[in-house]
Write an enzyme that holds these catalytic residues in place. Structure first.
Site, PDB file in Angstrom:
ATOM      1  N   GLY A  81     -16.533  25.156  -4.166  1.00  0.00           N
ATOM      2  CA  GLY A  81     -17.487  25.939  -3.388  1.00  0.00           C
ATOM      3  C   GLY A  81     -18.440  26.738  -4.256  1.00  0.00           C
ATOM      4  O   GLY A  81     -19.641  26.842  -3.962  1.00  0.00           O
ATOM      5  N   GLU A 123      -3.507  29.287  -3.982  1.00  0.00           N
ATOM      6  CA  GLU A 123      -3.369  28.442  -2.806  1.00  0.00           C
ATOM      7  C   GLU A 123      -2.638  27.151  -3.186  1.00  0.00           C
ATOM      8  O   GLU A 123      -3.073  26.419  -4.068  1.00  0.00           O
ATOM      9  CB  GLU A 123      -4.742  28.113  -2.223  1.00  0.00           C
ATOM     10  CG  GLU A 123      -4.687  27.340  -0.928  1.00  0.00           C
ATOM     11  CD  GLU A 123      -6.054  27.127  -0.309  1.00  0.00           C
ATOM     12  OE1 GLU A 123      -6.174  27.273   0.920  1.00  0.00           O
ATOM     13  OE2 GLU A 123      -7.005  26.813  -1.051  1.00  0.00           O
ATOM     14  N   CYS A 125      -6.075  25.750   5.173  1.00  0.00           N
ATOM     15  CA  CYS A 125      -6.638  26.852   4.390  1.00  0.00           C
ATOM     16  C   CYS A 125      -6.197  28.204   4.927  1.00  0.00           C
ATOM     17  O   CYS A 125      -6.120  29.186   4.178  1.00  0.00           O
ATOM     18  CB  CYS A 125      -8.158  26.761   4.367  1.00  0.00           C
ATOM     19  SG  CYS A 125      -8.905  26.726   6.012  1.00  0.00           S
ATOM     20  N   GLU A 129     -16.780  27.384   3.468  1.00  0.00           N
ATOM     21  CA  GLU A 129     -15.493  27.860   3.981  1.00  0.00           C
ATOM     22  C   GLU A 129     -14.456  27.374   2.992  1.00  0.00           C
ATOM     23  O   GLU A 129     -14.230  26.168   2.855  1.00  0.00           O
ATOM     24  CB  GLU A 129     -15.247  27.313   5.391  1.00  0.00           C
ATOM     25  CG  GLU A 129     -14.084  27.998   6.105  1.00  0.00           C
ATOM     26  CD  GLU A 129     -12.773  27.271   5.918  1.00  0.00           C
ATOM     27  OE1 GLU A 129     -11.939  27.774   5.116  1.00  0.00           O
ATOM     28  OE2 GLU A 129     -12.567  26.225   6.540  1.00  0.00           O
ATOM     29  N   LYS A 159     -20.752  13.845   4.033  1.00  0.00           N
ATOM     30  CA  LYS A 159     -19.898  13.189   3.043  1.00  0.00           C
ATOM     31  C   LYS A 159     -18.457  13.621   3.288  1.00  0.00           C
ATOM     32  O   LYS A 159     -18.083  14.754   3.011  1.00  0.00           O
ATOM     33  CB  LYS A 159     -20.286  13.544   1.611  1.00  0.00           C
ATOM     34  CG  LYS A 159     -19.586  12.605   0.593  1.00  0.00           C
ATOM     35  CD  LYS A 159     -19.333  13.225  -0.758  1.00  0.00           C
ATOM     36  CE  LYS A 159     -18.099  14.060  -0.837  1.00  0.00           C
ATOM     37  NZ  LYS A 159     -16.816  13.270  -0.785  1.00  0.00           N
ATOM     38  N   GLY A 200     -13.821  23.388   1.536  1.00  0.00           N
ATOM     39  CA  GLY A 200     -12.989  22.860   0.464  1.00  0.00           C
ATOM     40  C   GLY A 200     -12.494  23.979  -0.429  1.00  0.00           C
ATOM     41  O   GLY A 200     -12.367  25.132  -0.003  1.00  0.00           O
ATOM     42  N   SER A 201     -12.237  23.648  -1.673  1.00  0.00           N
ATOM     43  CA  SER A 201     -11.670  24.620  -2.596  1.00  0.00           C
ATOM     44  C   SER A 201     -12.704  25.646  -3.041  1.00  0.00           C
ATOM     45  O   SER A 201     -13.913  25.376  -3.044  1.00  0.00           O
ATOM     46  CB  SER A 201     -11.109  23.906  -3.831  1.00  0.00           C
ATOM     47  OG  SER A 201     -12.173  23.414  -4.646  1.00  0.00           O
ATOM     48  N   THR A 202     -12.229  26.813  -3.430  1.00  0.00           N
ATOM     49  CA  THR A 202     -13.125  27.857  -3.934  1.00  0.00           C
ATOM     50  C   THR A 202     -13.802  27.411  -5.225  1.00  0.00           C
ATOM     51  O   THR A 202     -14.978  27.703  -5.450  1.00  0.00           O
ATOM     52  CB  THR A 202     -12.336  29.160  -4.151  1.00  0.00           C
ATOM     53  OG1 THR A 202     -11.911  29.645  -2.863  1.00  0.00           O
ATOM     54  CG2 THR A 202     -13.184  30.227  -4.827  1.00  0.00           C
ATOM     55  N   ARG A 203     -13.085  26.676  -6.056  1.00  0.00           N
ATOM     56  CA  ARG A 203     -13.673  26.200  -7.312  1.00  0.00           C
ATOM     57  C   ARG A 203     -14.906  25.341  -7.052  1.00  0.00           C
ATOM     58  O   ARG A 203     -15.968  25.557  -7.643  1.00  0.00           O
ATOM     59  CB  ARG A 203     -12.629  25.403  -8.113  1.00  0.00           C
ATOM     60  CG  ARG A 203     -13.156  24.842  -9.437  1.00  0.00           C
ATOM     61  CD  ARG A 203     -12.107  23.959 -10.119  1.00  0.00           C
ATOM     62  NE  ARG A 203     -11.786  22.791  -9.331  1.00  0.00           N
ATOM     63  CZ  ARG A 203     -12.513  21.654  -9.348  1.00  0.00           C
ATOM     64  NH1 ARG A 203     -13.614  21.578 -10.093  1.00  0.00           N
ATOM     65  NH2 ARG A 203     -12.147  20.617  -8.625  1.00  0.00           N
TER      66      ARG A 203
END
Length: 489
Positions: A237, A389, A290, A255, A179, A232-235
């Protein structure tokens, strides 16, 4: 070639399909605001169809059953397909997400093709093991593909991020459902066509565009997906890991974000090179990386000289039309991201940082989304621009006088993706590199590594590693076969 036409339909089981419910979304170019195409807004039904196709392909062994050397030959043809269509892919990437076309061609296409080729070449050179056993046994330790791999990638390096995941997964014999980000879906869809043309069987590599909540979540929650790989973003993830656990305890590899510290000591062996790397790396890809070195720590005694040199380079990075070969900084991916970058710039000014350069949105191309390269001085580690970030061309400059203190400041962050240290003292270089909590540490350079070394982070920068032979660990199961031997001899 600017008159390219695009097919935004999903690619499932070797064929193009509209979303099951007929929904689409507009794919808008950040270069100039033009409508590129309507893209299938896929949902759970489409994910289910793609996973079913991937499962069927895996179970009948049309791909996983091939000898590694045979899969290698197909993967190499896949890489060749990217190079054969390099100009088309580069232009598509530029129109879709805004990066300069010269880098889309020289970096993104070449890196993606090299990654696919590298894993193809590697797969028949990775040996299994035989354990030390008594003479009454033979113990085999073998790798097997995990099965169906779900992949979710971001919009900043659409082809490269996809290649980092699909290449080792496919080479190992898995089936894949990818995706892409809804902000940059077009090259991923084209990759699926090129994979089929190269000889990857239908159903082995499927691409399903759509929004995260509507397509990404069903993929991460799917009970017949054996592994989910996300960048993608930590949120988000964190949500991926939760969904993996809530469903079938599928493997989850992530990642995620970064706020990479770049530390320049007064004994830096080449100040001009350090300045070039600091400025070039934060403004490359419009700062939408990133691992961008967004926190620059410069020893106090050389900070003024460093900034004088850095500010002279800023005019080279003024944004321009990404379709022109002279442009080195292009467009921000969409209005939402542009507003986010401008909000952080405003935050830096309100919290007391000194704006040395940039700080404003510009429009070198009518209808496009661009922001000036921005440098802040007088930043402290507690400021929002030093902690969070930004994902834009914004450099925060901090000063230090003590090695132990700068390491503490560098590590005082939720992220641990990448870092750098510049010094001619080998003891200092090794000591600081060892002390930095980051997945990759560069010494007297920045971001010069390649496909042969692993990439990933400590702390909230994610779980697992992309690139290198280590990536095979994510997409294979380790099996022990213990054979009893009752020898007559």
């Amino acid at each position: 070639m600017t008159d390219l036409t695009f097919d935004g339909r999903a690619f499932i089981n070797g064929e193009r399909f509209a979303a099951r419910d007929g929904q689409t979304f507009d794919c808008i170019s950040p270069v100039d605001g033009r409508l590129l195409t309507a893209v299938a807004r896929c949902g759970e039904a489409d994910i289910n169809a793609a996973v079913a196709a991937a499962r069927a392909a895996f179970e009948d062994r049309r791909w996983s059953g091939m000898a590694p050397a045979q899969r290698k030959r197909v993967m190499i043809k896949f890489a060749d397909q990217l190079i054969a269509h390099a100009d088309e892919l580069a232009l598509t990437e530029t129109l879709d997400m805004g990066k300069p076309v010269k880098y889309a061609r020289s970096v993104d296409v070449n890196s993606a093709a090299n990654c696919i080729r590298w894993y193809g070449e590697a797969v028949d050179k990775v040996y299994d093991e035989i354990a030390p056993t008594p003479s009454t046994a033979l113990a085999l330790i073998t790798r097997e593909p995990v099965g169906v791999v779900g992949v979710i990638v971001p919009w900043n390096y659409p082809m490269i991020m996809a290649a980092w995941k699909i290449a080792p997964a496919l080479a190992a014999g898995n089936s894949v459902v990818l995706k892409p980000s809804e902000k940059s879906p077009l090259t991923a869809l084209r990759l699926a066509e090129l994979a089929l043309a190269a000889g990857i069987p239908p159903g082995v590599f499927n691409v399903v565009p759509g929004y995260g909540a509507e397509a990404g979540s069903p993929l991460a929650l799917h009970m017949d997906v054996d592994c989910i790989a996300f960048t993608g973003s930590t949120r988000v993830g964190k949500q991926i890991h939760v969904m993996a656990g809530q469903s079938n305890l599928k493997r989850a590899w992530t990642e995620l974000g970064g706020k990479s510290p770049n530390i320049v000591f007064a004994d830096c062996p080449d100040l001009d090179k350090a300045v070039d790397a600091a400025v070039g790396s934060i403004f490359f890809n419009q700062g939408e990386s990133c691992n961008a070195p967004s926190r620059l720590f410069v020893e106090a005694s050389i900070k003024d000289a460093f900034l004088e040199k850095a500010l002279k380079l800023v005019p080279q990075y003024q944004p321009g039309n990404p379709l022109e070969k002279s442009t080195v900084m292009g467009a921000i991916v969409d209005r939402t991201q542009l507003d986010t970058v401008l909000r952080y710039i405003d935050s830096g000014q309100k919290e007391g940082a000194k704006l040395l350069a940039g700080g404003e949105a510009v429009e070198p191309v009518k209808g496009g989304l661009y922001v000036q390269p921005t440098i802040f001085d007088g930043v402290t580690n507690t400021m929002t621009i030093a902690r969070e970030e930004i994902f834009g061309p914004v450099l925060s400059v901090l000063s230090f006088t003590d090695a132990a203190d700068v390491v503490q400041q560098a590590n005082s962050n939720i992220y641990g993706l990448q870092a750098a240290v510049w010094t001619r003292d080998i003891n200092k270089a090794h000591g600081v590199a060892r002390a930095l909590r980051a997945g990759t540490v560069h010494v007297n350079c920045y971001d010069e590594d390649d496909i042969t070394v692993p990439f990933g982070g400590f702390k909230q920068s994610g779980v697992g590693r992309d690139k290198s032979l280590h990536a095979f660990d994510k997409y294979t199961e380790t099996k022990t076969t213990w054979i009893r031997i009752d020898s007559p001899l």
